[in-house]
Design an enzyme around this catalytic site. Sequence first.
Site, PDB file in Angstrom:
ATOM      1  CG  LEU A  58      -1.934   1.119   1.324  1.00  0.00           C
ATOM      2  CD1 LEU A  58      -2.943   1.021   0.215  1.00  0.00           C
ATOM      3  CD2 LEU A  58      -2.616   1.112   2.683  1.00  0.00           C
ATOM      4  CG  ASP A  59      -0.378   4.673   0.436  1.00  0.00           C
ATOM      5  OD1 ASP A  59      -1.167   4.591  -0.518  1.00  0.00           O
ATOM      6  OD2 ASP A  59      -0.706   5.048   1.565  1.00  0.00           O
ATOM      7  CD  GLU A  60       6.210   2.331   0.887  1.00  0.00           C
ATOM      8  OE1 GLU A  60       7.255   2.339   0.219  1.00  0.00           O
ATOM      9  OE2 GLU A  60       5.965   3.145   1.792  1.00  0.00           O
TER      10      GLU A  60
END
Lengths: 275, 275, 275, 275
Positions: free
Chosen positions: C218-220
């Site tokens: 997530l978000d990476e």
Amino acid sequence: MVIVIQCKDGVGLVAAISSVLANAGFNIVSMREHVDLQESRFFARIVVDKISDPQNIEMAITKVLAPDAVVKVDPLPEKKIVVLVTKEHHCLSDILTRNHFKTLGASVQCVIGNHPDLMSITERFGIPFHLVSHENKSKENYESELMDKILGYMPDYLILAKFMRVLSADFIASFKLKIINIHHSFLPAFTGANPYRQALKRGVKIIGATAHFVTDDLDEGPIITQKTISVNHSFVLADLIKAGRENETAALAKAMQLVFEDRVFVYDNKTVVFE
Amino acid sequence: MVIVIQCKDGVGLVAAISSVLANAGFNIVSMREHVDLQESRFFARIVVDKISDPQNIEMAITKVLAPDAVVKVDPLPEKKIVVLVTKEHHCLSDILTRNHFKTLGASVQCVIGNHPDLMSITERFGIPFHLVSHENKSKENYESELMDKILGYMPDYLILAKFMRVLSADFIASFKLKIINIHHSFLPAFTGANPYRQALKRGVKIIGATAHFVTDDLDEGPIITQKTISVNHSFVLADLIKAGRENETAALAKAMQLVFEDRVFVYDNKTVVFE
Amino acid sequence: MVIVIQCKDGVGLVAAISSVLANAGFNIVSMREHVDLQESRFFARIVVDKISDPQNIEMAITKVLAPDAVVKVDPLPEKKIVVLVTKEHHCLSDILTRNHFKTLGASVQCVIGNHPDLMSITERFGIPFHLVSHENKSKENYESELMDKILGYMPDYLILAKFMRVLSADFIASFKLKIINIHHSFLPAFTGANPYRQALKRGVKIIGATAHFVTDDLDEGPIITQKTISVNHSFVLADLIKAGRENETAALAKAMQLVFEDRVFVYDNKTVVFE
Amino acid sequence: MVIVIQCKDGVGLVAAISSVLANAGFNIVSMREHVDLQESRFFARIVVDKISDPQNIEMAITKVLAPDAVVKVDPLPEKKIVVLVTKEHHCLSDILTRNHFKTLGASVQCVIGNHPDLMSITERFGIPFHLVSHENKSKENYESELMDKILGYMPDYLILAKFMRVLSADFIASFKLKIINIHHSFLPAFTGANPYRQALKRGVKIIGATAHFVTDDLDEGPIITQKTISVNHSFVLADLIKAGRENETAALAKAMQLVFEDRVFVYDNKTVVFE
């Protein structure tokens, strides 16, 4: 509530104005004051904590200032605007979208085009579109028809969103410092037509756009805001125009926000902008 | 002359302050006022047209305000600064050059390094360099020696221009809100050591730098200014560091200008900056 | 016609590839090549002067390269996209407007929302809107329904335009490096919810937005582009959010342009972007 | 090792050039190619993985190209530069600092001034300063003296770092596309003297600076880079000049970096810049 004041400078103006406000029980939550020392001109924008009795406050402040003072107490209702367009859609689309989602800071009353190209996008947003063609008409008749349409809406500002007709001095005088234009160049460079073609030929690395009030000196009105964007050798004419349009849209949006929030003063063909 | 005021908010503060100035015959040529409504806190920066009698004006303004008010009337002499460095030269070079040509807005009293690397560049500009090594000393002894050197110059501000030692809470308390640091990152991202290595690994497209006041919460002091710079896939670590250093230099220069011109207020670990 | 190639690096790759093109009578009008020396990885983007026989060219180039090579010859038809949204309109409005005026570089097939809020704006532009609610459903069922709707349109890319649901690893795996998200922060700062509230509390002077490919971390996922915007002490939370939204819109628009023009390569959770 | 090539465009150029390199065992680690389709002109910049035998490579590439081709194989030693100045220090200080810390990408051989004002700062950095006054001399004699001084150092480039003399066409012809100037304006706006005074009067919101090669058409040479900086109503003339100088320094530094890294091609009075 926003209070804007412009007048000849002198000692004690801030004290006089702020005493009126303090006596009326207002708290000043934000204030900007600037003096143009060369012109001995005073500019102030004051935000107070409540909306109350604008006319009386305006009168009370006017009374403590010299007769030349221009005082405006704006209870910050949305401004009303009429948008003039020709064929290019980029600025209008942005205005319609912001208007639709209430982030424009103004309310679009109608769009008037001298060509029908932008009728469809306008009506998709439920905004009236009027076609006022300039063809087969004297300039006088064209502008008179335009004026009639506009006056029916009593707008605070006219926005020229890529409107490609030159307006007469008389027309402009009827909306003094109420007409905002977006110029497709970083003024004063490339003032003529086809600035993108000129920029391409000169091999510039940055292009700009200028939002300004319209005066009867074409493209020479007081500058509200300017924006620039980087370009390079790989840009052909179409790319320059595309980049330029994004930049124009952003510059006009910024200028409208500043004006609608009463942050822009004009004096001596220049602006004081309290960002 | 610049007057800065911070106090609890209330109705009538601008009127009270500006009346003192009007009665003393000062003309306000520029004024910024801001209220933090959530904290009920008042901040103002006033520039008046002449330099005269700062102590009395300070007292007179203080008298009309509540006891918590902090009033400073600054006749705008150059600030005096001491610069602390380690080995990296980029920020120091910029400071020395600006100091040499009188565009820093402050006067460099001396440079103190915990390594001798930057002695040569400092002395080329005719500025004293003191080597105060931290090696083979307790932190207490090191900081006591540092303090002695600094106090001899009575500086208004300490500038940490890539000074790589962590200062103790006691030391920092002696220079409360008087120490400015440049942090090699866009805080709060990459707070640790080697932010450039982390940025490379993460493939970021922008890197930043943060200039802030030093408090005893490491890298968590009030932010004065931040700057960012674009990077891309072609940057290896050395390129990131080079770009980062240019950005750090610019951010620290900007922060110093803002502070030296009395444009920065601190409250609740945040700043109000009247640019 | 655009040709993009990614493979293990080696001597002679440019010669091998360009010889295939020369023999087929293509003129290379623009070329970017980059080698990640640390990873020994080769990336190239080649624009040739005509559109002709893409499959055969793709095969011919593939034949002269090692088996790991990924070659894509894109005759540059518009990409097809499906846009996923929740309630916030700013990114969607921009996409719809660009789509309407053919400046998006892609064609919006439909918009799918888990709330009905954006149905009206979507349909104003004549684009189908599907409501696929996540309520009262298992994640599996919700995603299966979503998948069915999406697959009906066979899109090249999914755009998460402020879509506020976290997608499962399985769902993401079905669209590997085909999902573009706009994150409301300058990653890796403020990764959690409410980044604007965090930014306000910390008193930052710049806020950012990150457009990235979605991976199951997530978000990476690999960062495509980042943009920042200046803010100051006068911004309350609503102002930060408004500024942040303008910035998000601009960052997502830029990322889409780069991806749709085949300028973005992914390797090792990072991107190579030939702007 | 960097290889730059400019020639008439044609099919197969990349194949021909890259085959020479592959046969010689070079790996291309970075390549940029651009064709100006309107002018049918080919530009390429190639970085290979090792430094070896530049003359032979240059000959081998030249042999496979048409006779008009200009090929330069640059083993990337530091360029040698001579800096010409008058009285303003800002660009020179930046150059001397970068030179001192080896981040300039070039080596300053000497500084030549037509006034003695910048002798002190130059000599602080251990660089020779020559005073070549233009006073009481014919232009011919002045330039002849200047030329003698310059030729003694055999520089690759002359940098006009706020050098306020207009050079003759003959002088310029001796250093064709080897003279870099920083112009105190966003060309083509405000081309004359006193651009800052003009900018103040016009009330612009952005000022610019242009770094360009010098040709005998004054201020009209090929533009290398341009930078802009925001200004506002609070800037008096001295503030504009100060901001302008920071901007000029940054623009010249950027232009030098691009030229010293062999990223700039000139054709038809424009540049191709592979950033």
